[in-house]
Design a protein around this motif. Structure first.
Motif, PDB file in Angstrom:
ATOM      1  N   TYR A 196      -1.780   9.984   7.617  1.00 56.83           N
ATOM      2  CA  TYR A 196      -2.476   9.822   6.335  1.00 56.83           C
ATOM      3  C   TYR A 196      -3.971   9.806   6.613  1.00 56.83           C
ATOM      4  O   TYR A 196      -4.437   8.955   7.355  1.00 56.83           O
ATOM      5  CB  TYR A 196      -2.089   8.487   5.671  1.00 56.83           C
ATOM      6  CG  TYR A 196      -0.703   8.476   5.078  1.00 56.83           C
ATOM      7  CD1 TYR A 196      -0.408   9.237   3.953  1.00 56.83           C
ATOM      8  CD2 TYR A 196       0.295   7.696   5.627  1.00 56.83           C
ATOM      9  CE1 TYR A 196       0.849   9.221   3.400  1.00 56.83           C
ATOM     10  CE2 TYR A 196       1.566   7.666   5.079  1.00 56.83           C
ATOM     11  CZ  TYR A 196       1.831   8.432   3.958  1.00 56.83           C
ATOM     12  OH  TYR A 196       3.082   8.410   3.400  1.00 56.83           O
ATOM     13  N   ASN A 197      -4.698  10.717   6.017  1.00 54.56           N
ATOM     14  CA  ASN A 197      -6.145  10.808   6.196  1.00 54.56           C
ATOM     15  C   ASN A 197      -6.547  10.718   7.669  1.00 54.56           C
ATOM     16  O   ASN A 197      -7.427   9.957   8.037  1.00 54.56           O
ATOM     17  CB  ASN A 197      -6.880   9.704   5.414  1.00 54.56           C
ATOM     18  CG  ASN A 197      -6.305   9.516   4.019  1.00 54.56           C
ATOM     19  OD1 ASN A 197      -6.055  10.494   3.310  1.00 54.56           O
ATOM     20  ND2 ASN A 197      -6.078   8.274   3.627  1.00 54.56           N
ATOM     21  N   GLY A 198      -5.834  11.463   8.505  1.00 58.79           N
ATOM     22  CA  GLY A 198      -6.177  11.468   9.927  1.00 58.79           C
ATOM     23  C   GLY A 198      -5.628  10.287  10.720  1.00 58.79           C
ATOM     24  O   GLY A 198      -5.749  10.258  11.938  1.00 58.79           O
ATOM     25  N   CYS A 209       5.102   0.004   9.909  1.00 57.16           N
ATOM     26  CA  CYS A 209       5.307   0.918  11.038  1.00 57.16           C
ATOM     27  C   CYS A 209       5.723   2.316  10.562  1.00 57.16           C
ATOM     28  O   CYS A 209       5.749   3.249  11.350  1.00 57.16           O
ATOM     29  CB  CYS A 209       6.353   0.365  11.990  1.00 57.16           C
ATOM     30  SG  CYS A 209       8.008   0.370  11.307  1.00 57.16           S
ATOM     31  N   GLY A 210       6.060   2.455   9.274  1.00 53.22           N
ATOM     32  CA  GLY A 210       6.362   3.785   8.755  1.00 53.22           C
ATOM     33  C   GLY A 210       7.807   4.015   8.364  1.00 53.22           C
ATOM     34  O   GLY A 210       8.254   5.152   8.235  1.00 53.22           O
ATOM     35  N   LYS A 211       8.544   2.951   8.110  1.00 55.33           N
ATOM     36  CA  LYS A 211       9.949   3.115   7.741  1.00 55.33           C
ATOM     37  C   LYS A 211      10.095   3.764   6.356  1.00 55.33           C
ATOM     38  O   LYS A 211      10.840   4.729   6.190  1.00 55.33           O
ATOM     39  CB  LYS A 211      10.662   1.758   7.743  1.00 55.33           C
ATOM     40  CG  LYS A 211      10.566   1.026   9.069  1.00 55.33           C
ATOM     41  CD  LYS A 211      11.258  -0.321   9.030  1.00 55.33           C
ATOM     42  CE  LYS A 211      10.677  -1.284   8.026  1.00 55.33           C
ATOM     43  NZ  LYS A 211       9.307  -1.731   8.328  1.00 55.33           N
ATOM     44  N   SER A 212       9.355   3.222   5.375  1.00 52.30           N
ATOM     45  CA  SER A 212       9.425   3.812   4.031  1.00 52.30           C
ATOM     46  C   SER A 212       8.924   5.245   4.069  1.00 52.30           C
ATOM     47  O   SER A 212       9.480   6.134   3.410  1.00 52.30           O
ATOM     48  CB  SER A 212       8.582   3.001   3.050  1.00 52.30           C
ATOM     49  OG  SER A 212       9.059   1.682   2.980  1.00 52.30           O
ATOM     50  N   THR A 213       7.862   5.452   4.848  1.00 47.24           N
ATOM     51  CA  THR A 213       7.320   6.798   4.978  1.00 47.24           C
ATOM     52  C   THR A 213       8.399   7.755   5.480  1.00 47.24           C
ATOM     53  O   THR A 213       8.555   8.864   4.956  1.00 47.24           O
ATOM     54  CB  THR A 213       6.128   6.783   5.956  1.00 47.24           C
ATOM     55  OG1 THR A 213       5.157   5.870   5.464  1.00 47.24           O
ATOM     56  CG2 THR A 213       5.526   8.161   6.099  1.00 47.24           C
ATOM     57  N   LEU A 214       9.158   7.315   6.475  1.00 45.49           N
ATOM     58  CA  LEU A 214      10.209   8.161   7.035  1.00 45.49           C
ATOM     59  C   LEU A 214      11.227   8.551   5.961  1.00 45.49           C
ATOM     60  O   LEU A 214      11.614   9.718   5.842  1.00 45.49           O
ATOM     61  CB  LEU A 214      10.889   7.428   8.197  1.00 45.49           C
ATOM     62  CG  LEU A 214      11.958   8.203   8.953  1.00 45.49           C
ATOM     63  CD1 LEU A 214      11.343   9.438   9.614  1.00 45.49           C
ATOM     64  CD2 LEU A 214      12.625   7.326  10.001  1.00 45.49           C
ATOM     65  N   THR A 231      15.867  -2.106   6.812  1.00 46.15           N
ATOM     66  CA  THR A 231      15.945  -3.525   6.480  1.00 46.15           C
ATOM     67  C   THR A 231      15.323  -4.404   7.556  1.00 46.15           C
ATOM     68  O   THR A 231      15.178  -4.013   8.713  1.00 46.15           O
ATOM     69  CB  THR A 231      17.407  -3.961   6.263  1.00 46.15           C
ATOM     70  OG1 THR A 231      17.421  -5.284   5.757  1.00 46.15           O
ATOM     71  CG2 THR A 231      18.201  -3.924   7.555  1.00 46.15           C
ATOM     72  N   HIS A 232      14.910  -5.601   7.143  1.00 42.38           N
ATOM     73  CA  HIS A 232      14.465  -6.624   8.084  1.00 42.38           C
ATOM     74  C   HIS A 232      15.507  -7.710   8.184  1.00 42.38           C
ATOM     75  O   HIS A 232      15.393  -8.620   8.974  1.00 42.38           O
ATOM     76  CB  HIS A 232      13.191  -7.328   7.577  1.00 42.38           C
ATOM     77  CG  HIS A 232      12.040  -6.440   7.407  1.00 42.38           C
ATOM     78  ND1 HIS A 232      11.490  -5.731   8.437  1.00 42.38           N
ATOM     79  CD2 HIS A 232      11.294  -6.141   6.327  1.00 42.38           C
ATOM     80  CE1 HIS A 232      10.454  -5.044   7.986  1.00 42.38           C
ATOM     81  NE2 HIS A 232      10.329  -5.262   6.713  1.00 42.38           N
ATOM     82  N   GLN A 233      16.465  -7.646   7.250  1.00 41.37           N
ATOM     83  CA  GLN A 233      17.343  -8.792   7.114  1.00 41.37           C
ATOM     84  C   GLN A 233      18.454  -8.762   8.154  1.00 41.37           C
ATOM     85  O   GLN A 233      19.235  -7.819   8.218  1.00 41.37           O
ATOM     86  CB  GLN A 233      17.927  -8.784   5.701  1.00 41.37           C
ATOM     87  CG  GLN A 233      18.521 -10.103   5.332  1.00 41.37           C
ATOM     88  CD  GLN A 233      18.360 -10.344   3.842  1.00 41.37           C
ATOM     89  OE1 GLN A 233      17.328 -10.012   3.271  1.00 41.37           O
ATOM     90  NE2 GLN A 233      19.381 -10.901   3.229  1.00 41.37           N
TER      91      GLN A 233
HETATM   92  N1  ATP Z   1       0.075   7.211   0.448  1.00 41.01           N
HETATM   93  C1  ATP Z   1      -0.465   6.656   1.565  1.00 41.01           C
HETATM   94  N2  ATP Z   1      -1.753   6.885   1.862  1.00 41.01           N
HETATM   95  C2  ATP Z   1      -2.296   6.355   2.996  1.00 41.01           C
HETATM   96  N3  ATP Z   1      -1.639   5.591   3.859  1.00 41.01           N
HETATM   97  C3  ATP Z   1      -0.352   5.325   3.608  1.00 41.01           C
HETATM   98  C4  ATP Z   1       0.305   5.840   2.448  1.00 41.01           C
HETATM   99  N4  ATP Z   1       1.587   5.418   2.465  1.00 41.01           N
HETATM  100  C5  ATP Z   1       1.720   4.667   3.578  1.00 41.01           C
HETATM  101  N5  ATP Z   1       0.568   4.617   4.265  1.00 41.01           N
HETATM  102  C6  ATP Z   1       0.356   3.913   5.548  1.00 41.01           C
HETATM  103  O1  ATP Z   1       1.398   4.266   6.411  1.00 41.01           O
HETATM  104  C7  ATP Z   1       1.844   3.140   7.152  1.00 41.01           C
HETATM  105  C8  ATP Z   1       3.346   2.998   7.010  1.00 41.01           C
HETATM  106  O2  ATP Z   1       3.674   2.634   5.691  1.00 41.01           O
HETATM  107  P1  ATP Z   1       5.173   2.370   5.242  1.00 41.01           P
HETATM  108  O3  ATP Z   1       5.159   2.022   3.812  1.00 41.01           O
HETATM  109  O4  ATP Z   1       6.000   3.516   5.649  1.00 41.01           O
HETATM  110  O5  ATP Z   1       5.523   1.096   6.124  1.00 41.01           O
HETATM  111  P2  ATP Z   1       6.910   0.314   6.224  1.00 41.01           P
HETATM  112  O6  ATP Z   1       7.376   0.446   7.613  1.00 41.01           O
HETATM  113  O7  ATP Z   1       7.824   0.745   5.146  1.00 41.01           O
HETATM  114  O8  ATP Z   1       6.415  -1.183   5.968  1.00 41.01           O
HETATM  115  P3  ATP Z   1       7.159  -2.369   5.176  1.00 41.01           P
HETATM  116  O9  ATP Z   1       8.190  -2.924   6.080  1.00 41.01           O
HETATM  117  O10 ATP Z   1       6.060  -3.356   4.954  1.00 41.01           O
HETATM  118  O11 ATP Z   1       7.713  -1.809   3.928  1.00 41.01           O
HETATM  119  C9  ATP Z   1       1.062   1.949   6.650  1.00 41.01           C
HETATM  120  O12 ATP Z   1       0.091   1.639   7.608  1.00 41.01           O
HETATM  121  C10 ATP Z   1       0.412   2.414   5.390  1.00 41.01           C
HETATM  122  O13 ATP Z   1      -0.858   1.860   5.293  1.00 41.01           O
END
Ligand code: ATP
Ligand code: MG
Lengths: 243, 259
Positions: A11-13, A38-43, A195-197
């Motif tokens: 994200y943005n570099g 760490c990026g789980k939701s992102t994945l 999940t964290h649970q």
């Molecule tokens: N749309 C976005 N723009 C910029 N950065 C983002 C965006 N979405 C997520 N990030 C960044 O990507 C990283 C991973 O986010 P993500 O939501 O995947 O985390 P996560 O592992 O699901 O965390 P959590 O357990 O708190 O839900 C975070 O550092 C967040 O700041």
């Protein structure tokens, strides 16, 4: 089957995922753990093609998502049901309409049949009386359960759950964990649970993957993970602060 | 500030605005393409038309009533002084039908409906509802943006007809009761001096164009809102400001070409 190969996302570099390799076989229940941010939701979002990735490849049933048009992605998305971390219920629609939407859009079922199915699904998550309520009239945990009902209503082949039990009381949490297992068995669905649970980790997974420093790491299965040999995993599941 | 600094900042902001314009064009094209590539949701369109009308009618009415009244009273004061009281109906009609009716309707709808649409979509964006829609293989373009755009294109002319009537007749009311003018003279001067283009151009040309501007900008800005509650406020302000600027500029050229 979900095939993730050397996946990079920034994200943005700022890199979030730095070469993730995961293979999720059909009908298997995989749990993804990892520290907050760490990026789980992102994945999960990348698996659904909701955002483009920087490099690497994701294949769903051997179809690469890279460079697919939104129309092609929609074909792939029909295989999925997803519970978002924030539930993401449509707040202009009632609970009933929220759950019915997928069936209304993508099937030729009559309104009567759809209503029966929706009520059945609400029954499963023990929210029979919320059919006519708006999401704003529900608690956070109730929203999670409605989101769960909405995700499973179309009997999708692959279910993605982003923290489905976070914020639920222990009993409801167990109910949802059992549901994840029964639903998966019923339609032979592939599930990915973030999940964290601990209870969810232990009850719903066959395979556990930990995201750490932008890469995926295999861990012992649910039986042995609490005593993991890997210090990172051990500390994570036991909630130990680094010494 | 040093020279390269200025150059870099200028470069970045030019690049930024160009990329925004490009994305706006792409968004709008994507919306329009739904007309033939996707199922058209007539029910959604009617719902939106109803909503837009309901939101706008009261304030269009109030705004145009006072615009008509202030315009008629100022014109009457001066024109009666020089003995030109007979053409006041035509002057008010000219101003209202050609410019004030369409323009003020555009302003009011931008502020009321444009901001509402933009914040509605922005809220859906930041709470992941747009992603939830897409995850269900339901396109926000054909389900949310297109119905709003079409409803605005269809409703603007209707609202302008209404606005024109309110403005013209509230002017007549002022002319009669404050300046003891003659209603027949007011009507006759309007009937004789205005041609049909004066009356329908605002409705038929400006209406749909303004509706297009409001609908496309409101959905675009809403859909491109950054996460966070402040993003929703940002989307409302940005939407209203950019719609108003665009409408005023486009209106100038439209008037220049049409009349
Ligand atoms: N749309 C976005 N723009 C910029 N950065 C983002 C965006 N979405 C997520 N990030 C960044 O990507 C990283 C991973 O986010 P993500 O939501 O995947 O985390 P996560 O592992 O699901 O965390 P959590 O357990 O708190 O839900 C975070 O550092 C967040 O700041
Ligand atoms: Mg998350």
């Amino acid at each position: 089957m979900i095939d993730i190969e050397n996946l990079f996302k920034e994200y943005n570099g700022q890199p979030v995922l730095k070469g993730v390799n995961i293979r999720i076989k059909e009908g298997r229940k995989t749990t993804i753990i990892g520290s907050s941010g760490c990026g789980k939701s992102t994945l999960l979002r990348l698996i659904l093609g909701l955002e483009p990735y920087t490099s690497g490849e994701i294949r769903i049933d051997d179809q690469p998502l890279h460079r697919m048009s939104e129309t092609q992605l929609n074909q792939v998305r029909l295989k999925f049901g997803m519970v978002f971390q924030s539930s993401a219920l449509f707040d202009s629609m009632t609970v009933g309409e929220n759950i019915a939407l997928v069936l209304k859009e993508h099937t030729k079922l009559t309104d009567g049949v759809i209503k029966t199915k929706v009520l059945e699904a609400l029954n499963l998550v023990e929210l029979r009386d919320t059919y006519y309520l708006l999401p704003s009239e529900l608690s956070g945990g109730m929203k999670k359960r409605v989101a769960f009902a909405r995700a499973i209503i179309g009997d999708p082949k692959i279910l993605l759950f982003d923290e489905p039990t976070t914020g639920l009381d222990p009993i409801t949490s167990t109910t949802i964990e059992d549901l994840i297992n029964t639903v998966t068995q019923k339609v032979g669905a592939t599930t990915v649970v973030v999940t964290h649970q601990i209870s969810t980790i232990l009850r719903t997974s066959e395979k556990i993957i930990m995201i750490q420093d932008g890469t995926a790491m295999k861990t012992e299965g649910p039986k042995k993970i609490m005593k993991s040999k890997n210090p990172l995993v051990y500390r994570f599941v036991n909630g130990l602060v680094e010494v | 500030m040093t020279r390269p600094d200025i150059a870099t900042r200028l470069g970045t902001s030019i690049f930024d605005s160009l990329s925004w314009m490009g994305r706006y064009a792409l968004h709008t094209w994507e919306v329009i393409r739904c007309l033939w590539s996707q199922k058209i949701r007539f029910r959604h369109i009617f719902e939106q038309m109803y909503k837009i009308g309901l939101l706008s009618l009261p304030i269009v009415f109030t705004t145009l009533m006072f615009v008509g009244m202030v315009f008629a009273s100022q014109v009457s004061k001066e024109f009666i002084k020089v003995g030109a009281g007979k053409i006041i109906g035509a002057i008010v009609g000219f101003a209202i039908w050609r410019e004030l009716g369409p323009l003020f309707t555009g302003v009011v709808v931008a502020a009321r409906v444009g901001a509402a649409i933009s914040t509605e979509i922005a809220a859906m964006k930041v709470t992941e509802q747009l992603d939830a829609l897409r995850s269900m293989a339901i396109s926000p373009f054909s389900n949310l943006y297109l119905p709003r755009l079409i409803a605005l294109i269809l409703m603007m002319p209707i609202l302008i007809v209404f606005a024109d009537g309110v403005g013209f007749f509230s002017g007549m009311f002022i002319y009669k009761f404050l300046f003891h003018g003659n209603i027949n003279a007011y009507m006759n001067s309007a009937l004789h001096l205005l041609n049909s283009l004066d009356i329908y151009a605002g409705v038929v040309y400006k209406g749909p164009v303004f509706g297009f501007i409001i609908g496309s900008l409101a959905t675009f800005i809403g859909a491109n809102t950054k996460a966070g509650a402040s993003g929703i406020g940002w989307s409302a302000t940005t939407t209203v400001v950019s719609i108003l600027l665009t409408i005023f500029i486009v209106n100038f050229f439209l008037s220049y070409i049409i009349f």
